[in-house]
Each structure stands twice: as structure tokens, then as C-alpha cells.
Design a protein around this motif. Structure first.
Motif, PDB file in Angstrom:
ATOM      1  N   THR A 169      59.764  14.282   4.118  1.00  0.00           N
ATOM      2  CA  THR A 169      59.523  13.422   2.720  1.00  0.00           C
ATOM      3  C   THR A 169      58.574  14.145   2.127  1.00  0.00           C
ATOM      4  N   GLY A 170      57.716  15.022   2.472  1.00  0.00           N
ATOM      5  CA  GLY A 170      56.924  15.741   1.770  1.00  0.00           C
ATOM      6  C   GLY A 170      57.391  16.705   0.921  1.00  0.00           C
ATOM      7  N   GLU A 171      58.836  17.086   1.078  1.00  0.00           N
ATOM      8  CA  GLU A 171      59.618  17.853   0.195  1.00  0.00           C
ATOM      9  C   GLU A 171      59.836  17.135  -1.254  1.00  0.00           C
ATOM     10  N   ILE A 172      59.952  15.982  -1.273  1.00  0.00           N
ATOM     11  CA  ILE A 172      59.997  15.230  -2.638  1.00  0.00           C
ATOM     12  C   ILE A 172      59.149  15.467  -3.539  1.00  0.00           C
ATOM     13  N   HIS A 173      59.357  16.052  -4.612  1.00  0.00           N
ATOM     14  CA  HIS A 173      58.340  16.608  -5.887  1.00  0.00           C
ATOM     15  C   HIS A 173      58.546  15.765  -6.949  1.00  0.00           C
ATOM     16  N   GLY A 174      59.757  14.835  -7.115  1.00  0.00           N
ATOM     17  CA  GLY A 174      59.815  13.629  -7.958  1.00  0.00           C
ATOM     18  C   GLY A 174      59.154  12.424  -7.539  1.00  0.00           C
ATOM     19  N   GLU A 175      59.670  11.138  -8.469  1.00  0.00           N
ATOM     20  CA  GLU A 175      59.054  10.052  -7.801  1.00  0.00           C
ATOM     21  C   GLU A 175      60.310   9.099  -7.734  1.00  0.00           C
ATOM     22  N   LEU A 191      58.204   3.698   6.179  1.00  0.00           N
ATOM     23  CA  LEU A 191      58.498   4.511   5.062  1.00  0.00           C
ATOM     24  C   LEU A 191      57.327   4.322   4.014  1.00  0.00           C
ATOM     25  N   ALA A 192      56.589   3.160   3.766  1.00  0.00           N
ATOM     26  CA  ALA A 192      55.408   3.336   2.923  1.00  0.00           C
ATOM     27  C   ALA A 192      54.198   3.981   3.522  1.00  0.00           C
ATOM     28  N   GLN A 193      54.146   3.911   4.737  1.00  0.00           N
ATOM     29  CA  GLN A 193      52.891   4.869   5.343  1.00  0.00           C
ATOM     30  C   GLN A 193      53.124   6.421   5.102  1.00  0.00           C
ATOM     31  N   THR A 194      54.371   6.710   5.343  1.00  0.00           N
ATOM     32  CA  THR A 194      54.982   7.988   5.235  1.00  0.00           C
ATOM     33  C   THR A 194      54.661   8.694   3.802  1.00  0.00           C
ATOM     34  N   LEU A 195      55.124   7.741   2.954  1.00  0.00           N
ATOM     35  CA  LEU A 195      55.053   8.309   1.516  1.00  0.00           C
ATOM     36  C   LEU A 195      53.432   8.324   1.263  1.00  0.00           C
ATOM     37  N   GLU A 196      52.803   7.489   1.508  1.00  0.00           N
ATOM     38  CA  GLU A 196      51.309   7.308   1.419  1.00  0.00           C
ATOM     39  C   GLU A 196      50.646   8.807   1.757  1.00  0.00           C
ATOM     40  N   LYS A 197      51.024   9.102   3.147  1.00  0.00           N
ATOM     41  CA  LYS A 197      50.493  10.165   3.972  1.00  0.00           C
ATOM     42  C   LYS A 197      50.816  11.383   2.987  1.00  0.00           C
ATOM     43  N   THR A 198      52.238  11.629   2.615  1.00  0.00           N
ATOM     44  CA  THR A 198      52.598  12.833   2.060  1.00  0.00           C
ATOM     45  C   THR A 198      52.306  12.932   0.534  1.00  0.00           C
ATOM     46  N   GLY A 199      51.845  11.814   0.017  1.00  0.00           N
ATOM     47  CA  GLY A 199      51.387  11.859  -1.426  1.00  0.00           C
ATOM     48  C   GLY A 199      52.634  11.742  -2.205  1.00  0.00           C
ATOM     49  N   VAL A 200      53.806  11.469  -2.162  1.00  0.00           N
ATOM     50  CA  VAL A 200      54.945  11.242  -2.989  1.00  0.00           C
ATOM     51  C   VAL A 200      54.491  10.014  -3.781  1.00  0.00           C
ATOM     52  N   ARG A 201      54.836  10.377  -5.032  1.00  0.00           N
ATOM     53  CA  ARG A 201      54.654   9.232  -6.170  1.00  0.00           C
ATOM     54  C   ARG A 201      55.864   8.225  -5.698  1.00  0.00           C
TER      55      ARG A 201
END
Length: 245
Positions: free
Chosen positions: A168-174, A194-204
């Protein structure tokens, strides 16, 4: 906006992949979207969704996700037998093959004179939501809409275990995720993961949750919810317009 529709032939690993393309009719250059179906491939409910998206000013390219296993043009019926067939096709498709197909469609979009190559996105439903999420790993994908994506927390996608959540951290877009609270296939713990992972990795990202079932945007079955669908469309179009125009 009026649209035009056509089928395109792409070759991936010497396999014929039909790609359904819907695009705005007025001449111009538009953002491009790689668009992933559910396990039933490109039947009417999915192509109508692609057409609707094109009408907002996007060149939409939807591949047959099981082209290595099914004859070109195959539409799997949404029945008990069709569900078995589609799930078996999904199970037998290598994850690397899904990724290769995504790469081929993105390259096709970038080669089209009507597409703005620096404004690309992905969108998908069910297994296609998972594929759209993986498409976001590609650096040129700036906006992703993932509708009730299945299997991401447990790595269920194709042959083997998918590393989607871990990457997930490889996502650079939104990213925009769309869920239904009544969905038996993407339950609250999966949504939380999913929400927790997105928050932790800083994905917008944004998350939309409706009181709706799985596949609630598919207009041919008992789980279709027109009101939730229209609400989701309003939000996802606003998201795409903001991110890629």
C-alpha cells in the motif's frame, strides 16, 4: 456528454485481450481511466458503468480480466454456475498476469492521442476494485476509485497470495474507497484493516460507506441500490475531477 464506443485488441504474453473503450465524442484530450470489471467480465451492467464514466469526460479502457482462460467476448452470467466459473477463473490467474494486463492498458491509454498521459486513473468493482487498488502502484496512476474491493486484507486475488496490502505504501496518487455496510464479502474488520493501513502508510485517501450490499452499483440484480449508486457517483466524479480533471 455524448460518447463513442469501440473494442480494441491488445496482446499480452501472446494472449488476445479485448479492451472495451468508451470515450467522449467531442474532439479533445481527456484523462484516461483503466477500468476493471467484476468476475463476470464485460457484460451490460459493467459497460454501462464504463459508458457513464466516459460521459463525464474520461477515456475509459476496460479489459477482459480472464482473457487467458476464456474466449474473447466471453460474458459470464451472474448465476450460481457463473459465480463458480468466475471465481475459478480468478483463482487460476497468476497475480503477475493481472499486473501485466494493467501495464498494457495503461500503455495503451498513454499512446492514445485523445488521452492526457499525465492524467491517468483506475477504477474497479469487487475483484476489479482489488485490481484498481493494485493499479495505483503504477507511478502514473494519480487517482483510484476502488468499489467494494475483495480480498485485499487476506491476499486473495488469483493464484498464490497477493501482496497488495503490504505494498500500500507504494501508492503515490490518491485513493477513494467505496463500501456497503451490508456487504458480506467486505465486512467491517476488512474495512478497518484497509483504513488503518492507509493511515499508517500516509496514502491520501477517502472512504465512503453506504447502507448497501455488495455490488450495489450493478444494475441487473436484487442488490442494486439506485440511491446509493447515485450518491457514490456524485462523490467519485468530484474526486476524479479534483485529482485528474
Amino acid at each position: 456528454m455524448q460518447i463513442i464506443k469501440r473494442n480494441v485488441e491488445l496482446r499480452v504474453d501472446d494472449s488476445l485481450m479485448r479492451v472495451y473503450v468508451a470515450a467522449p465524442k467531442p474532439e479533445g484530450r481527456y484523462p484516461g481511466i483503466v477500468f476493471f470489471s467484476d468476475i463476470y467480465q464485460l457484460g451490460g451492467p459493467i459497460t454501462r458503468l464504463a459508458d457513464r464514466l466516459a460521459g463525464y469526460g474520461y477515456v475509459v479502457a476496460a479489459p477482459e480480466i480472464f482473457h487467458r482462460l476464456e474466449p474473447v467476448g466471453t460474458v459470464i452470467e451472474p448465476s450460481d454456475l457463473g459465480r463458480m466459473q468466475g471465481n475459478d477463473d480468478a483463482r487460476r490467474t497468476a497475480i503477475a498476469h493481472y499486473d501485466a494486463d494493467t501495464r498494457a492498458v495503461l500503455d495503451f491509454l498513454k499512446s492514445e492521442s485523445s488521452v492526457l498521459p499525465n492524467k491517468l486513473g483506475s477504477m474497479g468493482f469487487c475483484i476489479g476494485g482489488h485490481l484498481a487498488y493494485r493499479a495505483a502502484f503504477q507511478p502514473e496512476v494519480k487517482a483510484t476509485v476502488s468499489c467494494y474491493p475483495t480480498g485485499i486484507p487476506i491476499g486473495k486475488l488469483g493464484k498464490g497470495v497477493a501482496d497488495t496490502l503490504q505494498r500500500t505504501g507504494e501508492i503515490h496518487g490518491e485513493l477513494l474507497l467505496v463500501f456497503g455496510t451490508l456487504d458480506p464479502h467486505v465486512k467491517e474488520p476488512d474495512r478497518h484493516t484497509l483504513a488503518q493501513t492507509l493511515e499508517k502508510t500516509g496514502v491520501r485517501h477517502q472512504i465512503l460507506i453506504y447502507e448497501a450490499d455488495h455490488t450495489f452499483m450493478r444494475d441487473d440484480g436484487p442488490r442494486y441500490d439506485p440511491a446509493a449508486t447515485d450518491a457514490a457517483w456524485n462523490e467519485l466524479i468530484s474526486f476524479l475531477k479534483r485529482v485528474i480533471g
